[in-house]
Motif scaffolding. Sequence first.
Motif, PDB file in Angstrom:
ATOM      1  N   THR A  36       0.814  -1.216   0.000  1.00 45.63           N
ATOM      2  CA  THR A  36       0.000   0.000   0.000  1.00 45.63           C
ATOM      3  C   THR A  36       0.851   1.271   0.000  1.00 45.63           C
ATOM      4  N   LEU A  37       2.117   1.149   0.386  1.00 41.30           N
ATOM      5  CA  LEU A  37       2.959   2.339   0.556  1.00 41.30           C
ATOM      6  C   LEU A  37       3.059   3.218  -0.685  1.00 41.30           C
ATOM      7  N   THR A  43      -7.722  18.861   4.667  1.00 44.69           N
ATOM      8  CA  THR A  43      -8.312  18.004   5.707  1.00 44.69           C
ATOM      9  C   THR A  43      -9.461  17.171   5.173  1.00 44.69           C
ATOM     10  N   TYR A  44     -10.363  17.805   4.410  1.00 45.50           N
ATOM     11  CA  TYR A  44     -11.589  17.120   4.018  1.00 45.50           C
ATOM     12  C   TYR A  44     -11.490  16.407   2.674  1.00 45.50           C
ATOM     13  N   PHE A  45     -10.485  16.742   1.890  1.00 47.26           N
ATOM     14  CA  PHE A  45     -10.352  16.063   0.596  1.00 47.26           C
ATOM     15  C   PHE A  45      -9.164  15.098   0.590  1.00 47.26           C
ATOM     16  N   LEU A  46      -7.968  15.619   0.804  1.00 46.32           N
ATOM     17  CA  LEU A  46      -6.787  14.763   0.702  1.00 46.32           C
ATOM     18  C   LEU A  46      -6.727  13.727   1.819  1.00 46.32           C
ATOM     19  N   ALA A  49      -9.637   6.504   1.788  1.00 47.67           N
ATOM     20  CA  ALA A  49     -10.231   5.691   0.726  1.00 47.67           C
ATOM     21  C   ALA A  49      -9.196   4.794   0.062  1.00 47.67           C
ATOM     22  N   ILE A  50      -7.999   5.311  -0.162  1.00 45.82           N
ATOM     23  CA  ILE A  50      -6.953   4.514  -0.796  1.00 45.82           C
ATOM     24  C   ILE A  50      -6.557   3.349   0.099  1.00 45.82           C
ATOM     25  N   ALA A 108     -10.321   1.210   7.992  1.00 48.97           N
ATOM     26  CA  ALA A 108     -10.538   0.259   6.898  1.00 48.97           C
ATOM     27  C   ALA A 108     -10.982  -1.090   7.435  1.00 48.97           C
ATOM     28  N   LEU A 109     -10.387  -1.529   8.534  1.00 46.37           N
ATOM     29  CA  LEU A 109     -10.768  -2.812   9.126  1.00 46.37           C
ATOM     30  C   LEU A 109     -12.209  -2.774   9.643  1.00 46.37           C
TER      31      LEU A 109
END
Length: 819
Positions: A219-220, A306-309, A315-316, A707-708
């Motif tokens: 994932t890195l 904060t709210y987008f990146l 999400a990634i 994510a978990l």
Amino acid sequence: MESEPLMTGSINYGSHPDSNDHLEKRSPKTRRLSYSVAAEYCCVEGGDEDLYLQQAVVFIEDAIQYRSINHRVDANSLRLYRWYYSRIWQWGLGLTIAVVLMLAFIERPSSFSYTSDPRFRPPPWEPPCGLTEGIEIVCLIIFAIDLTTKSYLIGWDEFRKCKWLIAYILAISASVIDWTLTLSMYCDQNLRVRRLIRPFFLLQNSSLMKKTLKCIKRTLPEIASVILLLALHLCLFTMIGMLLFAKGENPKHNGEWEAYFRDLPTSLSSLLVLLTTANNPDVMIPAYSLNRGYSIFFILFSWFGTYFLMNLLTAIIYNQFRGYLLMSVQASILRRRLGVRAAFEVMSCQGRGQDATHSEEHVERVRVDASLQVMARVQMKSYYRQAIIKRVQQLSDSFIQWEAFRRLFDELDKDRIKEHPPKPEYNSPLLQRLQLVFSHYYVVIVGNAVALANVMCICTILVLDSEKSIAERDDYYMEVINCFFILYYLMEMSLKILAFGWRGYLSYRNNIFDGLLTVCLLVLQITIFATYRLPFPKWNPASRGLMSLWEMVRLVNMLIVVRFLRIIPDIKLMALVASTLVDLVKNLRAFAGILVVVFYVFAVLGIWLFQGAITAPGQMSVMSNSSMETITNNFTMECGSYEQLGYWPNNFDDFASSLVLLYNIMVVNNWQVFMDAYTRYTTEWSKVYFVSWWLTSSVMWVNLFVALILENFIYKWDRSVMCSVADVERTGYETTVQLMFRTNSGAYRGGAGHPTPPTPSPASQLMTLHPSHTIGPYVQPGLCQAKINRAFTGYHVCLCECQGLKSTKGTILLVLSQF
């Protein structure tokens, strides 16, 4: 092929007789199991028939535990292998790892003090020289034994390819060298490198943690791309901010410049903290008070960063980890199928050795009595063993074919259905009526309503007495209410025991929870009456015994509130969330283990870098003049500073306080206060440490945790919404892991039509076999797709061995095709 086998008794799948001529020249004492396509070389030199059963037992245990079968399989090695994976050794090894990690709390600087506040902290207890070192060398010896045993069991060739075992050797060697240096310096060594090495022992011992690290490594690149975009966003707005809030001629208008944009490091750190919203809206107030238009700069920065990146990063990470559990399950199921197949091969080889018709056309089968002998020896849960033995005994033939043998172990993929004991039978019509009434579900609903009423009464009394002191409280009404409800709980428990019987009552977890708390409430209430007599108005007797009346009443109320949790299983959505949390705890071991490793490493680094850097005002009198001058220059009581907020207990003076400080930074509430304090007392470069910890913990690990949670909750929600009651009852018999895998592949199972599947991914496409590849004994050469064994729903598997490369002898290649 390999020049040397792993050891006598290692398994060779798919070898032709002519390829094993060199084995016949080996010593007569050497045993090696070999299976050819024509089954003409299935024998054990030396005649030890029991070796087959031992190998089958170990292979089935490997299948149960999802272990690799690539290890030595001679008789002595099998005994050593089973001992190594026994519960005693594995628990002992886990205890050793826990002990060596806990040494950080005892070693200098010791955490043995009741407070970490340097203003009130007494001199901590320091262990004598040699105490922790003696414990540590014993742990290192155990690790060396573990390494030697594991290396011996897998063989030299496999050992050379295992990077974790090579790193294991280096870690033990470096620890021993550093341990020797510590003793040579009479334990006066402040920089102990082996402290950083200790978490490796935890990682090395867990395959789940290794898989998680591998997934993080995968994932890195995606995470790095978003972090680079964050860095670009931060640098761009930093430049714009320094231009907007440059120093002007009017000192009254320089508040923003002086506090947040004085220079490049200050500007970067101010906006980085704003990215976490920890200093919002403080960072914009000086400029916003001059002109409301300046707020646009800070709003744009926070909105995009904060709210987008940051959410894009979440999400990634979720997208990468969404298939992580599924891929891990696939590999685990393949290992299980491989272990079962290996057990079948050795058992069928034993049957061919005893069958007079072994020269006839080979038919793959094993004897029923041999299967029963193997299952009696296998270390597994008793209900799994009983289920498999029951299925074997139900077979009409004295031999078991491969497909039937494989289906026996489908029992391992099923959860145990807990059967409730039958209800007691009563002759009395009155008891029968009571049994019918109090075994009904409506009794549970009434009990939940009574528990809610009890909690509401307690809440009402607490609100009315919130402004009263303990001496002004009248506990009479509280005690009367509690007595009434406790008597109801006791009656409810007694009648349920009457309806279900003792064994039936205890077979429900809710009843165990409910009954245990009811007994505790009853014991506490009897203790109150025995100590303070029966209640009466204005009842406030003097304190007697260990606890005052108010403390005992408060404890009763807390137990009543906890008992109200009984309603969770009866509300569908709440039960879904609770079961998600329970599954999360089960699946969180690998993530939590790596989090422990990260906390441990950063805590040790923090002690090395910042121990004693911040000195409380009460200790300044014992400082030297130069140190006193440095501390005085850095000391400030500015509003919102480390000193003004009284954050003295948060420091890196010992290991325990370092862990707490790292947790406070991970929460990111006021984390800029700690970064600012250590920057003032040490150097500007200390920000690198705090930003690195923020990236590792808050950015990386919190997103992994999210994510978990999403993975578990979405799966459970889909099952609860889409499945009917009958489906839930049917699938509840199977494990979650198996169902998650089958859910992914079940869309391609067709009935009469066999719908066309989507194009398989490159990872699941059938691998092209080299002409020199030799197919195993149950898949004929050139017919890998025609005659193939189904390993699990939605996929096929064939086992192949590359004869052309020496380094791959004994390695079984898994060839997948999605249909």
